[in-house]
Design a protein around this motif. Structure first.
Motif, short mmCIF file in Angstrom:
data_model
loop_
_atom_site.label_atom_id
_atom_site.label_comp_id
_atom_site.label_asym_id
_atom_site.label_seq_id
_atom_site.Cartn_x
_atom_site.Cartn_y
_atom_site.Cartn_z
N LYS A 1 35.92 35.27 35.49
CA LYS A 1 35.16 36.25 36.26
C LYS A 1 33.83 36.60 35.61
CE LYS A 1 36.03 40.66 34.29
NZ LYS A 1 35.34 40.26 33.06
N CYS B 1 41.65 37.96 40.97
CA CYS B 1 42.01 38.35 39.61
C CYS B 1 43.53 38.30 39.43
CB CYS B 1 41.48 39.75 39.32
SG CYS B 1 41.73 40.27 37.61
N ALA C 1 32.54 42.63 34.40
CA ALA C 1 33.09 43.00 35.71
C ALA C 1 32.00 43.41 36.68
CB ALA C 1 34.11 44.13 35.55
N ILE D 1 43.31 46.63 37.29
CA ILE D 1 41.86 46.49 37.50
C ILE D 1 41.20 47.87 37.54
CG2 ILE D 1 40.13 45.81 39.22
CD1 ILE D 1 42.00 43.43 39.90
N PHE E 1 36.63 42.44 44.02
CA PHE E 1 37.85 42.00 43.36
C PHE E 1 38.98 41.88 44.37
CE2 PHE E 1 35.89 43.52 39.39
CZ PHE E 1 36.29 42.53 38.51
N ALA F 1 43.09 41.36 43.96
CA ALA F 1 44.19 41.30 43.01
C ALA F 1 45.35 40.51 43.58
CB ALA F 1 44.65 42.72 42.66
N PRO G 1 43.26 41.34 34.39
CA PRO G 1 42.26 41.44 33.32
C PRO G 1 42.80 40.75 32.06
CG PRO G 1 42.52 43.55 34.44
CD PRO G 1 43.62 42.65 34.95
N CYS H 1 36.08 37.68 43.13
CA CYS H 1 36.99 37.35 42.03
C CYS H 1 38.43 37.53 42.48
CB CYS H 1 36.72 38.21 40.81
SG CYS H 1 37.94 37.96 39.48
N SER I 1 40.63 34.11 38.01
CA SER I 1 40.46 34.53 36.63
C SER I 1 41.65 35.30 36.08
CB SER I 1 39.21 35.42 36.52
OG SER I 1 38.98 35.81 35.19
N HIS I 2 42.13 34.86 34.91
CA HIS I 2 43.05 35.68 34.13
C HIS I 2 42.53 35.85 32.70
CE1 HIS I 2 44.45 31.69 32.70
NE2 HIS I 2 44.75 32.35 31.61
N ASP J 1 34.56 42.16 28.62
CA ASP J 1 35.36 42.09 29.83
C ASP J 1 34.95 43.19 30.82
OD1 ASP J 1 37.35 40.71 31.25
OD2 ASP J 1 38.89 42.15 30.66
#
Length: 372
Positions: free
Chosen positions: A97, A111, A154, A171, A160, A162, A114, A109, A92-93, A150
């Protein structure tokens, strides 16, 4: 296990799609859920899997103008029915998510960032001169609603992961959540230095606002060095109109051509505040030093000649602030330095596909040991 992988959209092979390929290699039975899919735009490895699309895929002109439907993205991603799946993974960008996993089903996720349009890079997309006046007028209330969605969505994520320390910090700031870090996979073996390097500089990028290609164009307009820009996107027309004859636009090219350009260029230019920056690693694998804006992912992917303990280990130069003058000065300084191609390639290999697979396997096994 039945695994669902949510991915924002499938319209071309960029960094997120390389990550998706890596996830599919680890999860060979996974099915893909995405807002829209342009057939033929992504690799056979992706298109061989079952691909489920949202109603965005069936809206007028969605294949080229899907970004215009941004206000509908949250509703579209939430409508996927994931009942019957044992694990949900999102790449997800933007909104991926925000899928709704079934009760009790873990959601990991990966990520990339965000939603950049409404957080750190809002002005790059919707600031003065970046969008039509009517778009700028409607965006503040819409951005507020998207930011709230958003943050709220979450809570649907169990864990998460990253793509960089930079994004881990984002994040924490945006969602108040911790994250592991697994760098994206880079196909290092696809790149090789040419026998001789040629006298041009290279950009490989989507031509979208946050990449700030305008900074590079203005710098190279001033210094007159040859610059080749590989890629396409909504900014292409505006950027071409501002470029002088020493700057060439190739449009979108295939992977083999990208590797060829990288193997021959004098250096690779990056003006974005990258979430991570796969292309900078690819360039180093091809023996090309990187001249990058000194923020974001570049702080993790480029060994700055000005800060390296061992000059032979340097892989490029970082410049700040992000202005044409600062980039022009960095190019001139670069031309007085030398770099070791072996050091460049060795550095790139730290981010290869095997490193990504090990990191993600550890994350998946950690979830398995903990029972979710």
């Amino acid at each position: 296990m039945r695994v669902a992988i949510a991915h924002d959209w499938l319209t071309g092979m960029r960094g997120g799609e390389r990550v998706l390929e890596g996830l599919l290699d680890l999860l060979p039975q996974a099915e893909i859920f995405t807002l829209l899919h342009v057939p033929g735009s992504v690799s056979a490895r992706i298109e061989s899997r079952p691909i489920h699309t949202s109603f965005i895929d069936r809206l007028p002109l969605a294949a080229r103008h899907y970004r215009s439907y941004l206000p509908l993205f949250p509703a579209a991603i939430e409508r996927f029915d994931l009942r019957g799946y044992d694990l949900v993974v999102s790449s997800s960008h933007c909104v991926a998510k925000g899928v709704r996993p079934p009760p009790g089903v873990p959601h990991l996720c990966y990520c990339h960032t965000p939603m950049r349009y409404v957080w750190d890079l809002y002005d790059d997309y919707f600031g003065p001169g970046r969008a039509a006046p009517w778009v700028r007028a409607m965006m503040p209330p819409l951005a507020r609603r998207l930011r709230q969605w958003d943050v709220d969505s979450a809570d649907r994520v169990t864990r998460f992961i990253a793509n960089s320390r930079h994004i881990r910090d984002r994040i924490r700031r945006c969602y108040g959540r911790d994250a592991g870090v697994v760098h994206p996979p880079v196909d290092v073996e696809r790149f090789r230095p040419a026998a001789t390097r040629e006298d041009f500089y290279l950009i490989v990028s989507a031509l979208v606002p946050y990449k700030r290609i305008d900074v590079a164009i203005e710098a190279f307009n001033r210094i007159g060095r040859r610059l080749v820009i590989v890629g396409d996107g909504p900014e292409r027309g505006r950027l071409r109109r501002s470029a002088r004859s020493n700057i060439t636009f190739t449009g979108r090219v295939d992977d083999a051509e990208v590797a060829d350009w990288m193997g021959r260029c004098r250096a690779f230019i990056s003006t974005a505040e990258e979430d991570f920056g796969i292309t900078a690693i690819e360039a180093q694998a091809a023996g090309a030093p990187v001249i990058a804006y000194g923020a974001g992912g570049a702080m993790e992917t480029v060994v700055d000649a000005a800060a390296a303990d061992d000059a032979c280990a340097a892989t490029g130069l970082l410049f700040t602030p992000r202005t044409p003058d600062a980039l022009a000065a960095a190019v001139r300084r670069f031309e007085s330095l030398s770099f070791d191609p072996a050091a460049l390639r060795a550095h790139a290999q730290r981010f290869d596909a095997q490193a990504f697979a090990r990191g993600m396997r550890d994350e998946l096994e950690r979830w398995g040991r903990s029972g979710g």
